[in-house]
Design a protein around this motif. Sequence first.
Motif, PDB file in Angstrom:
ATOM      1  N   MET A  48      62.150  12.212  50.938  1.00 62.11           N
ATOM      2  CA  MET A  48      61.433  13.047  49.974  1.00 62.11           C
ATOM      3  C   MET A  48      61.749  12.485  48.597  1.00 62.11           C
ATOM      4  O   MET A  48      62.894  12.567  48.151  1.00 62.11           O
ATOM      5  N   ASP A  49      60.758  11.901  47.932  1.00 63.15           N
ATOM      6  CA  ASP A  49      61.043  11.167  46.699  1.00 63.15           C
ATOM      7  C   ASP A  49      60.092  11.490  45.551  1.00 63.15           C
ATOM      8  O   ASP A  49      60.026  10.742  44.600  1.00 63.15           O
ATOM      9  N   CYS A  73      66.774  12.441  50.168  1.00 60.69           N
ATOM     10  CA  CYS A  73      65.961  13.483  49.552  1.00 60.69           C
ATOM     11  C   CYS A  73      66.380  13.575  48.094  1.00 60.69           C
ATOM     12  O   CYS A  73      67.367  14.227  47.761  1.00 60.69           O
ATOM     13  N   ARG A  82      64.005  14.153  45.483  1.00 63.32           N
ATOM     14  CA  ARG A  82      63.134  15.055  44.741  1.00 63.32           C
ATOM     15  C   ARG A  82      62.396  15.949  45.733  1.00 63.32           C
ATOM     16  O   ARG A  82      62.401  15.710  46.921  1.00 63.32           O
ATOM     17  N   GLY A  83      61.742  16.965  45.226  1.00 62.75           N
ATOM     18  CA  GLY A  83      60.992  17.865  46.090  1.00 62.75           C
ATOM     19  C   GLY A  83      61.833  19.040  46.540  1.00 62.75           C
ATOM     20  O   GLY A  83      63.005  19.177  46.166  1.00 62.75           O
ATOM     21  N   THR A  84      61.232  19.888  47.374  1.00 66.29           N
ATOM     22  CA  THR A  84      61.873  21.131  47.805  1.00 66.29           C
ATOM     23  C   THR A  84      61.749  21.305  49.307  1.00 66.29           C
ATOM     24  O   THR A  84      60.662  21.192  49.858  1.00 66.29           O
ATOM     25  N   GLY A  97      71.005  14.644  49.635  1.00 66.67           N
ATOM     26  CA  GLY A  97      70.150  15.590  48.921  1.00 66.67           C
ATOM     27  C   GLY A  97      70.622  15.674  47.478  1.00 66.67           C
ATOM     28  O   GLY A  97      71.492  16.464  47.150  1.00 66.67           O
ATOM     29  N   PHE A 123      66.084  17.290  43.823  1.00 68.38           N
ATOM     30  CA  PHE A 123      65.915  17.861  45.164  1.00 68.38           C
ATOM     31  C   PHE A 123      66.523  19.261  45.217  1.00 68.38           C
ATOM     32  O   PHE A 123      67.589  19.515  44.670  1.00 68.38           O
ATOM     33  N   LYS A 124      65.830  20.183  45.899  1.00 68.39           N
ATOM     34  CA  LYS A 124      66.334  21.547  46.051  1.00 68.39           C
ATOM     35  C   LYS A 124      66.185  21.985  47.501  1.00 68.39           C
ATOM     36  O   LYS A 124      65.142  21.762  48.122  1.00 68.39           O
TER      37      LYS A 124
END
Length: 190
Positions: free
Chosen positions: A85-86, A109, A111-113, A134, A140-141
Motif C-alpha cells: 500500500m503506497d 504499507c 500510505r493508505g488506510t 506499517g 499509513f493508518k
Amino acid sequence: RVVNGNLIVNSRLNLGNYKIEVSGDVIANGAIFVDTGILVVHGNYRQEKNGLNVKSGRVDIQKDFRIQTKNAEGNYAPSSGYLDMDEAGGRLNIDGDFIMQTSNSNNWCGRGTMTLKGNFIQMSTGGNNDYFDGYASYGFKLIMAGNGQQKISLASRGSELGNIQFDNQDIILEGAFSGKLLTSINPKAI
C-alpha cells in the motif's frame, strides 16, 4: 463487472479504474493492482504468490485476508505473497481477520488506510524478512473497528505498526513488539 463464484488469478491483473465484484473467494498467485478501481470480495481473499498492490483504489473483503498458501493436506502454510500500500488514497477494508505468514520482505504499507474488524496476526516463518512494515511517518493508518474483542499479534521483531486508531476499545496486544511499534496511539484505548 461481477464474477459469480471464485476468482483464481494466476497472472497479473490490473483493475485500472474498473469495479470488480466477486461473489466467492479470491485466490491469487499473480499480482493484483488496484490503481483507482474497486475490488469487492464477498468471501475470503488469499494471496499465495506475488502481491496485492493497493494504490489509490479500494479493496473490500467481507471475510478473511490471508497472505498464506495451502499445503497438500489443505492446511494453511507460509507463502511468498505480499501486501503493498503506497498511495495516500488507498483503502483496504477487511471484515474478518488479516493473517500474514510470508517470508517476503515486500510487505510494505507506507500510505493508505487498512480498516480491520477482525484480528491482525503476523506469523513468523523463521526468516529475516517475515515482518510487517506499517510506517506512520509516511501516512499509513490501521483502524481497529471490530465490535467484539480484537487482537494485534506480531511474531517478528522487525514488524512496525505506527499509526493505530482504536475505534474498538477491546484490543489485546501480544507478541514481539519492537520500540517502533506504537508511535501514534490513542492512550484512552489501552
